[in-house]
Every structure is written in C-alpha cells, then in structure tokens.
Design a protein around this motif. Structure first.
Motif, PDB file in Angstrom:
ATOM      1  N   UNK A  35     -15.843   3.383  46.447  1.00  0.00           N
ATOM      2  CA  UNK A  35     -15.461   4.653  47.057  1.00  0.00           C
ATOM      3  C   UNK A  35     -16.329   5.788  46.536  1.00  0.00           C
ATOM      4  N   UNK A  36     -16.605   5.761  45.235  1.00  0.00           N
ATOM      5  CA  UNK A  36     -17.456   6.794  44.656  1.00  0.00           C
ATOM      6  C   UNK A  36     -18.871   6.715  45.211  1.00  0.00           C
ATOM      7  N   UNK A  37     -19.373   5.502  45.441  1.00  0.00           N
ATOM      8  CA  UNK A  37     -20.719   5.336  46.009  1.00  0.00           C
ATOM      9  C   UNK A  37     -20.772   5.922  47.412  1.00  0.00           C
ATOM     10  N   UNK A  38     -19.785   5.584  48.247  1.00  0.00           N
ATOM     11  CA  UNK A  38     -19.773   6.092  49.618  1.00  0.00           C
ATOM     12  C   UNK A  38     -19.607   7.610  49.621  1.00  0.00           C
ATOM     13  N   UNK A  39     -18.766   8.124  48.723  1.00  0.00           N
ATOM     14  CA  UNK A  39     -18.596   9.579  48.637  1.00  0.00           C
ATOM     15  C   UNK A  39     -19.910  10.260  48.279  1.00  0.00           C
ATOM     16  N   UNK A  40     -20.649   9.667  47.344  1.00  0.00           N
ATOM     17  CA  UNK A  40     -21.929  10.255  46.943  1.00  0.00           C
ATOM     18  C   UNK A  40     -22.915  10.267  48.101  1.00  0.00           C
ATOM     19  N   UNK A  41     -22.913   9.199  48.900  1.00  0.00           N
ATOM     20  CA  UNK A  41     -23.835   9.131  50.039  1.00  0.00           C
ATOM     21  C   UNK A  41     -23.421  10.098  51.144  1.00  0.00           C
ATOM     22  N   UNK A  47     -21.495  12.807  50.923  1.00  0.00           N
ATOM     23  CA  UNK A  47     -21.570  14.197  50.490  1.00  0.00           C
ATOM     24  C   UNK A  47     -22.964  14.583  49.995  1.00  0.00           C
ATOM     25  N   UNK A  48     -23.901  13.630  50.074  1.00  0.00           N
ATOM     26  CA  UNK A  48     -25.291  13.860  49.655  1.00  0.00           C
ATOM     27  C   UNK A  48     -25.373  14.366  48.215  1.00  0.00           C
ATOM     28  N   UNK A  49     -24.576  13.730  47.361  1.00  0.00           N
ATOM     29  CA  UNK A  49     -24.625  14.059  45.945  1.00  0.00           C
ATOM     30  C   UNK A  49     -25.779  13.309  45.288  1.00  0.00           C
ATOM     31  N   UNK A  50     -26.026  13.629  44.037  1.00  0.00           N
ATOM     32  CA  UNK A  50     -27.135  13.029  43.301  1.00  0.00           C
ATOM     33  C   UNK A  50     -26.610  12.331  42.049  1.00  0.00           C
ATOM     34  N   UNK A  51     -26.083  11.109  42.221  1.00  0.00           N
ATOM     35  CA  UNK A  51     -25.567  10.386  41.050  1.00  0.00           C
ATOM     36  C   UNK A  51     -26.671  10.065  40.057  1.00  0.00           C
ATOM     37  N   UNK A  52     -26.273   9.921  38.811  1.00  0.00           N
ATOM     38  CA  UNK A  52     -27.234   9.589  37.760  1.00  0.00           C
ATOM     39  C   UNK A  52     -27.634   8.118  37.854  1.00  0.00           C
ATOM     40  N   UNK A  53     -28.676   7.775  37.120  1.00  0.00           N
ATOM     41  CA  UNK A  53     -29.098   6.383  37.076  1.00  0.00           C
ATOM     42  C   UNK A  53     -28.011   5.498  36.486  1.00  0.00           C
ATOM     43  N   UNK A  84     -22.353  11.099  35.282  1.00  0.00           N
ATOM     44  CA  UNK A  84     -22.500  12.367  35.999  1.00  0.00           C
ATOM     45  C   UNK A  84     -22.948  12.171  37.444  1.00  0.00           C
ATOM     46  N   UNK A  85     -22.378  12.970  38.323  1.00  0.00           N
ATOM     47  CA  UNK A  85     -22.749  12.972  39.739  1.00  0.00           C
ATOM     48  C   UNK A  85     -23.113  14.397  40.104  1.00  0.00           C
ATOM     49  N   UNK A  86     -24.398  14.652  40.348  1.00  0.00           N
ATOM     50  CA  UNK A  86     -24.868  15.999  40.646  1.00  0.00           C
ATOM     51  C   UNK A  86     -24.513  16.428  42.048  1.00  0.00           C
ATOM     52  N   UNK A  87     -24.503  17.718  42.256  1.00  0.00           N
ATOM     53  CA  UNK A  87     -24.233  18.282  43.577  1.00  0.00           C
ATOM     54  C   UNK A  87     -25.481  18.170  44.468  1.00  0.00           C
ATOM     55  N   UNK A  88     -25.305  18.230  45.771  1.00  0.00           N
ATOM     56  CA  UNK A  88     -26.457  18.140  46.677  1.00  0.00           C
ATOM     57  C   UNK A  88     -27.470  19.241  46.400  1.00  0.00           C
ATOM     58  N   UNK A  89     -28.729  18.901  46.613  1.00  0.00           N
ATOM     59  CA  UNK A  89     -29.777  19.914  46.462  1.00  0.00           C
ATOM     60  C   UNK A  89     -29.652  20.956  47.567  1.00  0.00           C
TER      61      UNK A  89
END
Length: 314
Positions: A127-133, A135-141, A304-309
């Motif tokens: 769910x977190x992966x799909x949310x990041x995609x 919402x165009x977030x920038x998850x860490x490595x 950490x999951x960064x916000x979209x650029x």
C-alpha cells in the motif's frame, strides 16, 4: 483487511484518554481483520471439501454490508458524494469490494489460511508503494530495498511451500494484495473530504447494483455446513463493515503513527486463529518467514518518503 493510511504525521494534541481508546479500537480492528482469512476459508471450504462458492462469499458479504451502509448513511444524514469523489469511490470499490475478497477467496480454496496470512503480510508495504507512486512521492533507497525484500520473501515462501514452484493461488494472493493496496490508497484520498466511515459505506452502497445480482446468481443451490454460514456471517458483518469502523476510529483518536503499529500483529493473529478454527498446523519455518516479512514491513514503514518535487516555474 485494514486500510493503510498514507499520512505520515502523528496527532500531537491527542489526549491520554483518546490515545488509549484509539489504541484499543485499533487492536479490536486488527483482531477482526485477522480473522478474515480463516473465516473466508471456513466459508468457502477447500478444493477437496468445497462449501460456499468463493464468488458468493465475496459478493454476498458486500451486499450484507452494503444494506447496513444504506441504513447508516440515512441515519447519519451523510451528504452525497460529488464530482471526482465518485471516481475515487469506484476505484476503492474495485480494490476492496471486488478485487481483494474475490481473489483471496479463490486462493484460500487451494492454500491454507496460514499460507495466505504470510503472503498477504506485505499488504501494508504494498500500500505504501502504491501510495508513493500515485502521489508521486520520492521514497528513499531504504524504502525500495524493504519493498523488494518483502516481495522476495513472500515469493520465496510461496515457492518453498509449493515444493520449488509457485502455485496459481499465490498469483491470486499477490493480485489480491495489489487490489487491496490500490483500494486503500484511493479510499485514503477520499478521507480528507468525508469521514472514513462514510467512505467505506458509500463504497459498499455504489457497489450494490453489481454485487446484489452477482450474489443472487452465485447463491448456493445445495446445503452447506452451518460453519460455512458462520464464516460468511463473520466476513459480512466484521471484515467488511464493523472492522473498518473500529480501525478508522482508532486511527482518528489515537493518531495514525501510534495506532497503525499494531497492524504488524495481523498476520500472526491470522495464523494463530487458523490453528483452532481450521485445524491447520503452524510449523517453525513458516513462523520464521512470517517474522521476516513483518520485520521488513516494520522497517519499510520507518523509511523516509519525500514529498513530490515541485515543478519549476517559468
């Protein structure tokens, strides 16, 4: 299964009493959801001893919860959805009303509930992966490393249980995880405009024109065991309805970061419930895989999951 909030901020003003009530409600929600997989197996039976059709279990439980939702929305005077909310409701329904119940119900006809609990343990991370995609977030490595490790673990576990190969049921389970994850993300996006209880109710209500005829079409024509009807009643009332009320209310009262941590208990509880309810066996290797999956999920939620650029302005 409980939704995974895409919010990453706790509620700093939560009082001690609200935090305690929120935690208790969160635990209650997780316990209710943990019983979903064993009860679905109980309702549908196995390939060797089938009971209710998995399609009837999936659509019928949505009908029961949908009719209750009609009464709830009327009693609370909830407003009607508007604009883009209809699209998000439809997307949520596709995941949590149709995708997850049907695919997981078909899967547990062919694999036991303990097996399904381990594979579905990656649901919060998915769910977190799909949310990041979305919402165009920038998850860490580190986040992506945990996501890949979680996938590798469940595939490895499924291959081990399949004596070196994957079964069709494992594909159904992974498909169910993707459907539920997508549904949770779209539902979370709606929770900013209406209460989470109203979100799940509207999702069930707009599904009724489809779920009701499908439930009637797939209804049983031969007697089934009373235990199958008990399993069906459980997933209809608790897995599809009451569990969401307890879970979302717990998140609201106790804070997302605090309360959502109890979600890591869900696969363990599912496995423990499957032993007395279904007579399944919990071996040491399965338990090791379950611990490893949940450890990866726990670590992934802390990356950490960064916000979209922001787009550069001309």
């Amino acid at each position: 299964m409980p939704g995974f909030s895409t919010s990453t901020s706790a509620i700093p003003t939560t009082s001690a009493s609200d935090a305690t009530r929120g935690l208790l409600l969160g635990v209650a929600g997780v316990v209710m959801f943990a019983l979903s997989i064993p009860m679905t197996r109980l309702a549908g039976g196995s390939a060797a001893a089938p009971q209710l059709d998995p399609a009837f279990v999936a659509f019928g439980r949505a009908v029961v919860a949908g009719l209750l939702s009609v009464a709830y929305l009327a009693a609370t005077g909830a407003r009607r959805p508007r604009g883009a909310e209809w699209r998000l409701l439809a997307m949520t329904a596709g995941g949590v009303v149709f995708g997850w119940p049907l695919l997981s119900g078909l899967a547990v006809r062919h694999v036991d509930a303990v097996h399904a609990a381990v594979v579905s343990g990656v649901l919060p991370l998915a769910t977190a992966v799909i949310a990041a995609l979305v919402l165009r977030q920038r998850p860490s490595r580190g986040f992506w490393a945990c996501a890949l490790a979680g996938l590798a673990l469940v595939v490895g576990f499924a291959a081990w249980r399949g004596a070196g190969g994957l079964e069709a049921a494992d594909g159904l389970l992974l498909g169910a995880v993707v459907c539920a994850s997508a549904g949770y993300v779209s539902g979370a996006r709606l929770s900013g405009a209406m209460s989470a209880e109203q979100v799940i109710c509207w999702v069930l209500v707009i599904s009724l024109p489809v779920t009701l005829p499908l439930a009637l079409w797939t209804r049983p024509t031969a007697p089934v065991a009373p235990s199958a009807w008990a399993g069906f009643a459980y997933v209809s009332l608790f897995s599809m309805w009451i569990g969401f009320f307890a879970w979302y209310r717990g998140l609201a009262l106790g804070g997302t970061l605090r309360v959502s941590q109890v979600q890591v208990l869900q696969p363990f509880l599912s496995m423990l419930f499957a032993v007395p309810l279904l007579g399944e066996r919990l071996d040491a290797t399965t338990l090791v895989f379950a611990v490893a999956v949940l450890a990866v999920v726990w670590l992934g939620k802390r990356q950490p999951v960064g916000q979209p650029k922001k787009e550069a302005r001309p």
